[in-house]
Design a protein around this motif. Sequence first.
Motif, short mmCIF file in Angstrom:
data_model
loop_
_atom_site.label_atom_id
_atom_site.label_comp_id
_atom_site.label_asym_id
_atom_site.label_seq_id
_atom_site.Cartn_x
_atom_site.Cartn_y
_atom_site.Cartn_z
N UNK A 140 -7.26 1.13 10.33
CA UNK A 140 -7.47 -0.25 9.86
C UNK A 140 -6.28 -1.15 10.20
N UNK A 141 -5.23 -0.55 10.78
CA UNK A 141 -4.04 -1.32 11.11
C UNK A 141 -3.22 -1.71 9.89
N UNK A 142 -3.35 -0.95 8.83
CA UNK A 142 -2.68 -1.27 7.57
C UNK A 142 -1.40 -0.45 7.41
N UNK A 143 -0.28 -1.13 7.36
CA UNK A 143 0.99 -0.46 7.09
C UNK A 143 0.98 0.09 5.67
N UNK A 144 1.64 1.20 5.49
CA UNK A 144 1.70 1.80 4.16
C UNK A 144 2.93 2.69 4.03
N UNK A 145 3.38 2.85 2.82
CA UNK A 145 4.45 3.79 2.52
C UNK A 145 3.80 5.12 2.17
N UNK A 146 4.43 6.20 2.58
CA UNK A 146 3.91 7.52 2.26
C UNK A 146 5.00 8.34 1.59
N UNK A 147 4.66 8.88 0.43
CA UNK A 147 5.56 9.78 -0.30
C UNK A 147 4.88 11.14 -0.36
N UNK A 148 5.60 12.17 0.05
CA UNK A 148 5.02 13.51 0.06
C UNK A 148 5.84 14.42 -0.84
N UNK A 173 0.86 -1.19 0.00
CA UNK A 173 0.00 0.00 0.00
C UNK A 173 0.89 1.24 0.00
N UNK A 174 0.60 2.14 -0.92
CA UNK A 174 1.36 3.39 -1.03
C UNK A 174 0.37 4.55 -1.12
N UNK A 175 0.65 5.58 -0.35
CA UNK A 175 -0.12 6.82 -0.43
C UNK A 175 0.84 7.90 -0.92
N UNK A 176 0.48 8.55 -2.01
CA UNK A 176 1.26 9.65 -2.55
C UNK A 176 0.49 10.92 -2.24
N UNK A 177 1.14 11.83 -1.54
CA UNK A 177 0.42 13.03 -1.12
C UNK A 177 1.25 14.28 -1.20
N UNK A 178 0.72 15.28 -0.55
CA UNK A 178 1.37 16.59 -0.49
C UNK A 178 1.04 17.21 0.86
N UNK A 179 1.94 18.04 1.35
CA UNK A 179 1.73 18.71 2.62
C UNK A 179 0.54 19.64 2.58
N UNK A 229 -3.32 9.70 -14.55
CA UNK A 229 -4.64 10.13 -15.01
C UNK A 229 -5.53 10.56 -13.85
N UNK A 230 -5.02 10.49 -12.63
CA UNK A 230 -5.77 10.88 -11.43
C UNK A 230 -5.41 12.32 -11.10
N UNK A 231 -6.40 13.19 -11.04
CA UNK A 231 -6.15 14.63 -10.99
C UNK A 231 -5.93 15.20 -9.60
N UNK A 232 -6.13 14.42 -8.54
CA UNK A 232 -6.03 14.96 -7.19
C UNK A 232 -5.12 14.12 -6.31
N UNK A 233 -4.81 14.67 -5.15
CA UNK A 233 -4.04 13.96 -4.14
C UNK A 233 -4.92 13.77 -2.92
N UNK A 234 -4.77 12.62 -2.28
CA UNK A 234 -3.73 11.62 -2.46
C UNK A 234 -4.03 10.69 -3.63
N UNK A 235 -2.99 9.95 -3.98
CA UNK A 235 -3.11 8.84 -4.91
C UNK A 235 -2.81 7.60 -4.07
N UNK A 236 -3.75 6.69 -4.00
CA UNK A 236 -3.58 5.50 -3.18
C UNK A 236 -3.44 4.29 -4.09
N UNK A 237 -2.35 3.54 -3.89
CA UNK A 237 -2.08 2.33 -4.65
C UNK A 237 -2.17 1.13 -3.72
N UNK A 238 -2.85 0.09 -4.18
CA UNK A 238 -2.94 -1.16 -3.43
C UNK A 238 -2.49 -2.27 -4.36
N UNK A 239 -1.44 -2.96 -3.95
CA UNK A 239 -0.89 -4.06 -4.75
C UNK A 239 -0.64 -3.64 -6.20
N UNK A 240 -0.11 -2.43 -6.36
CA UNK A 240 0.26 -1.95 -7.69
C UNK A 240 -0.85 -1.30 -8.48
N UNK A 241 -2.05 -1.25 -7.92
CA UNK A 241 -3.20 -0.69 -8.63
C UNK A 241 -3.63 0.62 -7.99
N UNK A 242 -3.78 1.65 -8.80
CA UNK A 242 -4.31 2.92 -8.30
C UNK A 242 -5.79 2.72 -7.98
#
Length: 121
Positions: A60-68, A39-45, A87-100
């Motif tokens: 949910x107790x789900x570990x995730x990587x966060x890139x800001x 799980x990866x969350x791509x965000x911005x401050x 193709x996703x116009x807003x943040x965050x962008x959440x990826x699960x198992x390689x899928x946005x």
Amino acid sequence: MPRAILEETHIHAAIRDKVAQQHHDIVAEVSAAVERNAVVVVGMGMNPMCKKARKALDAAGQAHAYLEYGNYFNTWRRRNALKMWTGWATFPMVFVKGTLVGGAQELEALLASGAFKTLLK
């Protein structure tokens, strides 16, 4: 319906490399994180939706990587490369198992329905 993307043949040869390399480093960094983490969350401050997505994963107790990448006052051109890539116009962008899967609202819906756990399998 596939997302419309300008075909390379419709980009003049003189600028193809420039288009291909435009902030390629940020796309490569996110792509590598998506490959390495479930799980990866791509965000911005300063963006409350990014915080909301991370809080939902924490609850949910789900570990995730966060890139800001920057905030509302800077780094928008670099973030724009991610928007063009996904193709996703807003943040965050959440990826699960390689899928946005979308942003905070879409993540919350997946968590509420139980579909999130299915995606992790």
